[in-house]
Motif scaffolding. Structure first.
Motif, mmCIF file in Angstrom:
data_model
loop_
_atom_site.group_PDB
_atom_site.id
_atom_site.type_symbol
_atom_site.label_atom_id
_atom_site.label_comp_id
_atom_site.label_asym_id
_atom_site.label_seq_id
_atom_site.Cartn_x
_atom_site.Cartn_y
_atom_site.Cartn_z
ATOM 1 N N LEU A 54 39.843 41.515 -3.689
ATOM 2 C CA LEU A 54 39.361 40.220 -4.189
ATOM 3 C C LEU A 54 39.192 39.196 -3.064
ATOM 4 C CD1 LEU A 54 41.365 39.881 -7.527
ATOM 5 C CD2 LEU A 54 38.982 40.569 -7.195
ATOM 6 N N ILE A 55 39.856 39.424 -1.918
ATOM 7 C CA ILE A 55 39.653 38.526 -0.770
ATOM 8 C C ILE A 55 38.221 38.642 -0.276
ATOM 9 C CG2 ILE A 55 40.363 37.985 1.586
ATOM 10 C CD1 ILE A 55 43.131 39.054 0.920
ATOM 11 N N ASP A 56 37.746 39.881 -0.129
ATOM 12 C CA ASP A 56 36.359 40.091 0.305
ATOM 13 C C ASP A 56 35.386 39.531 -0.722
ATOM 14 O OD1 ASP A 56 37.126 41.349 2.631
ATOM 15 O OD2 ASP A 56 37.158 43.341 1.724
ATOM 16 N N GLN A 57 35.729 39.688 -2.008
ATOM 17 C CA GLN A 57 34.844 39.183 -3.048
ATOM 18 C C GLN A 57 34.731 37.658 -2.985
ATOM 19 O OE1 GLN A 57 32.933 40.967 -5.121
ATOM 20 N NE2 GLN A 57 32.058 39.028 -5.829
ATOM 21 N N ALA A 58 35.848 36.987 -2.676
ATOM 22 C CA ALA A 58 35.839 35.520 -2.615
ATOM 23 C C ALA A 58 34.980 35.006 -1.471
ATOM 24 C CB ALA A 58 37.268 35.000 -2.483
ATOM 25 N N ARG A 59 34.783 35.814 -0.450
ATOM 26 C CA ARG A 59 33.967 35.390 0.706
ATOM 27 C C ARG A 59 32.469 35.436 0.415
ATOM 28 N NH1 ARG A 59 37.924 38.591 3.939
ATOM 29 N NH2 ARG A 59 39.219 37.090 5.074
ATOM 30 N N LYS A 60 32.077 36.125 -0.630
ATOM 31 C CA LYS A 60 30.645 36.312 -0.902
ATOM 32 C C LYS A 60 30.010 35.027 -1.443
ATOM 33 C CE LYS A 60 31.070 40.675 0.096
ATOM 34 N NZ LYS A 60 30.561 41.190 1.383
ATOM 35 N N TRP A 61 28.754 34.832 -1.049
ATOM 36 C CA TRP A 61 27.973 33.714 -1.584
ATOM 37 C C TRP A 61 27.523 34.051 -3.006
ATOM 38 C CZ3 TRP A 61 25.605 29.221 0.848
ATOM 39 C CH2 TRP A 61 26.122 28.957 2.121
ATOM 40 N N GLN A 106 38.745 29.091 -2.102
ATOM 41 C CA GLN A 106 38.831 30.269 -2.968
ATOM 42 C C GLN A 106 39.290 31.499 -2.177
ATOM 43 O OE1 GLN A 106 34.874 30.359 -4.602
ATOM 44 N NE2 GLN A 106 35.387 28.961 -6.285
ATOM 45 N N VAL A 107 38.831 31.593 -0.936
ATOM 46 C CA VAL A 107 39.283 32.689 -0.068
ATOM 47 C C VAL A 107 40.778 32.554 0.217
ATOM 48 C CG1 VAL A 107 39.080 33.709 2.231
ATOM 49 C CG2 VAL A 107 37.017 33.059 0.973
ATOM 50 N N GLN A 108 41.218 31.348 0.536
ATOM 51 C CA GLN A 108 42.643 31.119 0.790
ATOM 52 C C GLN A 108 43.486 31.460 -0.438
ATOM 53 O OE1 GLN A 108 43.381 27.132 2.251
ATOM 54 N NE2 GLN A 108 41.652 27.207 3.659
ATOM 55 N N LEU A 109 43.003 31.087 -1.616
ATOM 56 C CA LEU A 109 43.734 31.384 -2.843
ATOM 57 C C LEU A 109 43.832 32.897 -3.053
ATOM 58 C CD1 LEU A 109 45.105 29.879 -5.197
ATOM 59 C CD2 LEU A 109 42.951 30.090 -6.460
ATOM 60 N N ALA A 110 42.757 33.605 -2.787
ATOM 61 C CA ALA A 110 42.769 35.066 -2.914
ATOM 62 C C ALA A 110 43.724 35.691 -1.892
ATOM 63 C CB ALA A 110 41.363 35.625 -2.732
#
Length: 421
Positions: A54-61, A106-110
């Protein structure tokens, strides 16, 4: 009495049959099998992998959106999908751009969520390892006690057989045979109770290891010599626990999650920007019109104030839980150390070991002298009962002592007394 004798013979022969199916394991071998086969750990590992994804997913535009208008002619002349010469076609593409650092938050939260999963895995590992070692040593000391009781039953059966034969010839009092039978019943009952405890400990250990076979603990040498408090102090142990306890790390990650979520909720109050392009074939003031589109939400009715207040309160709640957990850690370390000090005080382990050896020799001499008629039946029964109680109490004390040190391992979140056998 014939039925009792059959029960005793079953008790004495069952152990040998069960030992053939049991899997002998040292503690390091058991822990290796535990890490490979425990299904609870395996499930938690999958949770960690899922949260890392989910960290990688949060990075997506966000994906751009596309819309179109296809010409259908006029009310006077319907021409479905008329986009050719003289027809109409309009296309729009739109990209959402998150403002106020929402995507970064959102990335930090993930990331903190993944850290929480990792800490939860370590906490599960800590808890299950204590259960593993507790069951392992409990089973070991129960088997040590069982070994002695089986030997007692075997020796007592031989003496009782000789007394029954003498009783049939009238050379001993029948009351003596009854007393020996009563002694045999008492020890057989103790053995049965012990086997129930052993089966429960064996089932727990087998479940933790994910093993299809029961396990026989193999402990080489003097297990108690592997555990010593040494130069550890309450302060050093507490500092170690505060630095290494996974449940404290979990409480901290949840506090950090709350802080990041609060910043994210504040950022969500800021409207996001829509940027796009449009093409209009014939519907604009000029043919083949091309334009740029800009859009933004108007924060008139919803400024996310409720979520912001909720996130701020959650920070206070998680901070209180984190501070409480720190207090719990300090108290648990102090309690574990006090327990060890209590068990060590006056235990005289080297003297106890020597005493056990002397007691084993004594009971062998008592049995021999009783067969020779050098001591009375009452003396023999007294020695026999005292020996059974001594073995049970000694092994329980040794088990409690080992588990006290394992509890200190548990409360500090480290392997201070990492046994090798």
């Amino acid at each position: 009495m014939k039925r009792l004798r059959i029960i005793v013979l079953i008790i004495l022969t069952t152990k040998a049959a069960m030992a053939q199916d049991a899997q002998p394991l040292t503690l390091p071998e058991a822990e290796k099998q535990f890490l490979q086969n425990n299904l609870q750990l395996l499930a938690q590992r999958y949770h960690v992998d899922a949260d890392n994804a989910l960290i990688d997913q949060a990075r997506k535009w966000n994906n751009p959106s596309f819309s179109t208008t296809l010409g259908f002619g006029t009310l006077n002349k319907v021409q479905p999908f008329n986009i050719g010469s003289g027809g109409q076609f309009e296309g729009n593409i739109d990209q959402l751009i998150l403002l106020a650092g929402k995507r970064n938050k959102q990335v930090q939260l993930a990331q903190w969520n993944a850290a929480s999963s990792a800490a939860a895995f370590d906490e599960l590992m800590r808890t299950l390892r204590l259960q593993l070692r507790s069951s392992y040593y409990e089973l070991y000391f129960l088997k040590e006690t069982e070994k002695t009781l089986r030997e007692q039953l075997s020796n007592l059966q031989k003496i009782l057989d000789a007394y029954r034969e003498a009783d049939s010839k009238g050379s001993v009092a029948h009351a003596d045979v009854i007393r020996l039978q009563a002694l045999q019943v008492g020890i057989a009952n103790d053995y049965t109770d012990l086997r129930q405890q052993e089966l429960a400990a064996s089932l727990n250990l087998q479940t933790l290891l994910g093993s299809p076979l029961p396990v026989t603990p193999v402990v080489a040498g003097d297990v108690l010599q592997q555990y010593t408090i040494g130069s550890f102090t309450l302060q050093s142990l507490t500092d170690t626990a505060l630095a290494n306890r996974p449940d404290l790390a979990l409480a901290n990650t949840q506090l950090q999650q709350a802080n990041v979520n609060y910043r994210l909720q504040k950022a969500l109050a800021v409207p996001d920007l829509h940027v796009g392009a449009t093409y209009d074939k014939n519907g604009s003031y000029a043919a083949n019109f091309v334009g740029m589109t800009l859009g933004i939400d108007l924060p008139l009715w919803n400024r996310n104030k409720g979520n912001i207040r909720s996130a701020a309160s959650e920070i206070k709640a998680q901070d209180a839980l984190f501070q409480q957990q720190r207090l719990n850690v300090s108290a648990e370390v102090a309690n574990a150390l006090t327990r060890i000090q209590f068990l060590e005080k006056g235990s005289g382990w080297p003297d106890l070991k020597s005493f056990n050896t002397e007691y084993d020799q004594l009971i062998a001499e008592v049995a021999s002298n009783f067969r020779k008629g050098n001591i009375s039946l009452l003396q023999f029964i007294d020695y026999f009962n005292s020996y059974s109680d001594h073995v049970k109490h000694t092994n329980k004390f040794l088990n409690d002592r080992v588990l006290a040190y394992e509890e200190l391992n548990y409360t500090t979140g480290t392997q201070l007394f990492n046994t090798v056998n």
